[in-house]
Design a protein around this motif. Sequence first.
Motif, PDB file in Angstrom:
ATOM      1  N   ARG A   1     -56.507  66.250 116.463  1.00  0.00           N
ATOM      2  CA  ARG A   1     -56.433  66.564 117.895  1.00  0.00           C
ATOM      3  C   ARG A   1     -55.034  66.965 118.346  1.00  0.00           C
ATOM      4  NH1 ARG A   1     -60.512  62.346 118.172  1.00  0.00           N
ATOM      5  NH2 ARG A   1     -58.934  60.729 118.383  1.00  0.00           N
ATOM      6  N   SER A   2     -54.169  67.213 117.410  1.00  0.00           N
ATOM      7  CA  SER A   2     -52.802  67.614 117.742  1.00  0.00           C
ATOM      8  C   SER A   2     -52.807  68.853 118.639  1.00  0.00           C
ATOM      9  CB  SER A   2     -52.024  67.926 116.470  1.00  0.00           C
ATOM     10  OG  SER A   2     -50.789  68.521 116.783  1.00  0.00           O
ATOM     11  N   GLU A   3     -51.862  68.898 119.544  1.00  0.00           N
ATOM     12  CA  GLU A   3     -51.716  70.074 120.407  1.00  0.00           C
ATOM     13  C   GLU A   3     -50.549  70.950 119.969  1.00  0.00           C
ATOM     14  OE1 GLU A   3     -51.856  69.059 124.548  1.00  0.00           O
ATOM     15  OE2 GLU A   3     -53.630  67.800 124.263  1.00  0.00           O
ATOM     16  N   GLN A   4     -49.878  70.549 118.907  1.00  0.00           N
ATOM     17  CA  GLN A   4     -48.754  71.321 118.383  1.00  0.00           C
ATOM     18  C   GLN A   4     -49.264  72.489 117.539  1.00  0.00           C
ATOM     19  OE1 GLN A   4     -45.393  70.682 119.038  1.00  0.00           O
ATOM     20  NE2 GLN A   4     -46.344  69.318 120.528  1.00  0.00           N
ATOM     21  N   PRO A   5     -48.553  73.612 117.531  1.00  0.00           N
ATOM     22  CA  PRO A   5     -48.956  74.715 116.652  1.00  0.00           C
ATOM     23  C   PRO A   5     -49.042  74.231 115.201  1.00  0.00           C
ATOM     24  CG  PRO A   5     -47.186  75.399 118.119  1.00  0.00           C
ATOM     25  CD  PRO A   5     -47.349  73.912 118.289  1.00  0.00           C
ATOM     26  N   PHE A   6     -50.107  74.610 114.537  1.00  0.00           N
ATOM     27  CA  PHE A   6     -50.344  74.246 113.139  1.00  0.00           C
ATOM     28  C   PHE A   6     -50.397  72.727 112.935  1.00  0.00           C
ATOM     29  CE2 PHE A   6     -48.141  78.352 113.127  1.00  0.00           C
ATOM     30  CZ  PHE A   6     -49.088  79.139 112.485  1.00  0.00           C
ATOM     31  N   ALA A   7     -50.542  71.967 114.023  1.00  0.00           N
ATOM     32  CA  ALA A   7     -50.589  70.495 113.966  1.00  0.00           C
ATOM     33  C   ALA A   7     -49.423  69.934 113.152  1.00  0.00           C
ATOM     34  CB  ALA A   7     -51.926  70.020 113.418  1.00  0.00           C
ATOM     35  N   VAL A   8     -48.252  70.523 113.329  1.00  0.00           N
ATOM     36  CA  VAL A   8     -47.095  70.131 112.521  1.00  0.00           C
ATOM     37  C   VAL A   8     -46.700  68.676 112.706  1.00  0.00           C
ATOM     38  CG1 VAL A   8     -46.124  72.461 112.353  1.00  0.00           C
ATOM     39  CG2 VAL A   8     -45.417  70.961 114.232  1.00  0.00           C
ATOM     40  N   ASP A   9     -47.139  68.071 113.799  1.00  0.00           N
ATOM     41  CA  ASP A   9     -46.777  66.676 114.039  1.00  0.00           C
ATOM     42  C   ASP A   9     -47.717  65.682 113.360  1.00  0.00           C
ATOM     43  OD1 ASP A   9     -48.809  67.516 115.787  1.00  0.00           O
ATOM     44  OD2 ASP A   9     -48.231  66.076 117.340  1.00  0.00           O
ATOM     45  N   THR A  10     -48.887  66.151 112.889  1.00  0.00           N
ATOM     46  CA  THR A  10     -49.852  65.210 112.326  1.00  0.00           C
ATOM     47  C   THR A  10     -50.404  65.606 110.960  1.00  0.00           C
ATOM     48  OG1 THR A  10     -51.676  66.291 113.505  1.00  0.00           O
ATOM     49  CG2 THR A  10     -50.616  64.404 114.604  1.00  0.00           C
ATOM     50  N   LEU A  11     -50.277  66.867 110.582  1.00  0.00           N
ATOM     51  CA  LEU A  11     -50.858  67.350 109.329  1.00  0.00           C
ATOM     52  C   LEU A  11     -49.838  68.146 108.531  1.00  0.00           C
ATOM     53  CD1 LEU A  11     -54.218  68.838 110.703  1.00  0.00           C
ATOM     54  CD2 LEU A  11     -53.909  66.595 109.659  1.00  0.00           C
ATOM     55  N   SER A  12     -50.026  68.161 107.219  1.00  0.00           N
ATOM     56  CA  SER A  12     -49.261  69.109 106.414  1.00  0.00           C
ATOM     57  C   SER A  12     -49.875  70.494 106.659  1.00  0.00           C
ATOM     58  CB  SER A  12     -49.353  68.753 104.923  1.00  0.00           C
ATOM     59  OG  SER A  12     -50.668  68.997 104.434  1.00  0.00           O
TER      60      SER A  12
END
Length: 107
Positions: A35-46
């Motif tokens: 559910r990350s709102e960061q581009p490419f979910a950089v804060d939660t996923l590789s």
Amino acid sequence: MSRYHDIAATLIDIECELRSLGQWDKVAPPPEALRSEQPFAVDTLSFSQWLQFVFIPRIRYLLDSDSELPSACAIAPMAEEMYRGLSLPIADLLSALEKIDGLISEP
């Protein structure tokens, strides 16, 4: 319709490349990571996880539901940045990502 088939085939190529690089996870990340709102979910996923659990399923859904695709796609440059410095042979993965970028971005 050929464009949709080409995109579907390229998604398979991306999956194959991730698997061959050992970058395909057997277990999905927790739902909150998706559910990350960061581009490419950089804060939660590789980046590899983002491809596997966000990008590929989203594009497959759009193809399967005959929905409109995004008007532009530029994943290959992000991949180059994210894999920089790692000793992975990513040339074929980058090639597949460049192909998907071109297929999705074409008018």
